[in-house]
Motif scaffolding. Structure first.
Motif, short mmCIF file in Angstrom:
data_model
loop_
_atom_site.label_atom_id
_atom_site.label_comp_id
_atom_site.label_asym_id
_atom_site.label_seq_id
_atom_site.Cartn_x
_atom_site.Cartn_y
_atom_site.Cartn_z
N THR A 10 0.86 -1.09 -0.09
CA THR A 10 -0.24 -0.19 0.06
C THR A 10 0.96 1.05 -0.08
O THR A 10 2.07 1.26 0.46
N PRO A 11 0.13 2.33 -0.32
CA PRO A 11 1.02 3.79 -0.37
C PRO A 11 1.48 4.09 1.00
O PRO A 11 2.48 4.72 1.05
N GLU A 12 0.91 3.65 1.84
CA GLU A 12 1.21 3.79 3.38
C GLU A 12 2.32 3.08 3.93
O GLU A 12 3.04 3.24 4.76
N GLU A 13 2.51 2.16 3.02
CA GLU A 13 3.59 1.13 3.58
C GLU A 13 5.01 1.30 2.75
O GLU A 13 6.04 0.72 3.13
N ILE A 14 4.94 2.04 1.80
CA ILE A 14 6.43 2.44 1.13
C ILE A 14 6.76 3.92 1.33
O ILE A 14 5.92 4.80 1.31
#
Length: 139
Positions: free
Chosen positions: A70-74
């Motif tokens: 997810t964009p929150e994890e990268i």
């Protein structure tokens, strides 16, 4: 430390994929056209991102790329380290002066902290201070 076009364009690819997260794949051709970049150059950048497990490729006539997480994890740090290598303003391992060595380490740690706490979601959600009325100038 100066971030090269590898890091800057790599973040561009990742931000475009983050904007499309959950909506399907996106081709490098469309990213290149949108940002007036070389598709061939983007192909060179996406390979290490794929090898690092940050993106997945979708084959076929309507293939392209999607984020692997997810964009929150990268984080921006994930992308920059893959494309630019270790984050360091100078080569300080051989620095003899302890005060200067400490300075270089603190600078490195500060840069790393910003990159590692800024996610792709943060970048695509960023709203700059467009309200110039918030500053009052008197002449």
């Amino acid at each position: 430390m100066k971030i090269s076009t590898k890091g800057r364009y790599g973040l561009t690819i990742m931000m475009e994929l983050a904007r499309r997260y959950g909506e399907g794949q996106m081709s490098l051709k469309s990213i290149a056209q949108k940002h007036d970049l070389s598709e061939h150059y983007l192909e060179q950048l996406v390979a290490p991102l794929r090898n690092a497990g940050l993106v997945k490729s979708i084959r076929g006539a309507y293939g392209g790329y999607i984020l692997a997480r997810t964009p929150e994890e990268i984080t921006a740090g994930d992308v920059i380290r893959v494309l630019e290598g270790p984050i360091s303003p100078v080569e300080f391992e051989e620095e003899e002066d302890p005060a200067k060595r400490d300075l270089w380490m603190r600078i490195r740690d500060s840069i790393s902290d910003v990159l590692d706490t800024t996610t792709l979601q943060d970048l695509i959600s960023f709203k700059g201070n467009d309200n110039l009325d918030s500053y009052m100038f008197y002449i």
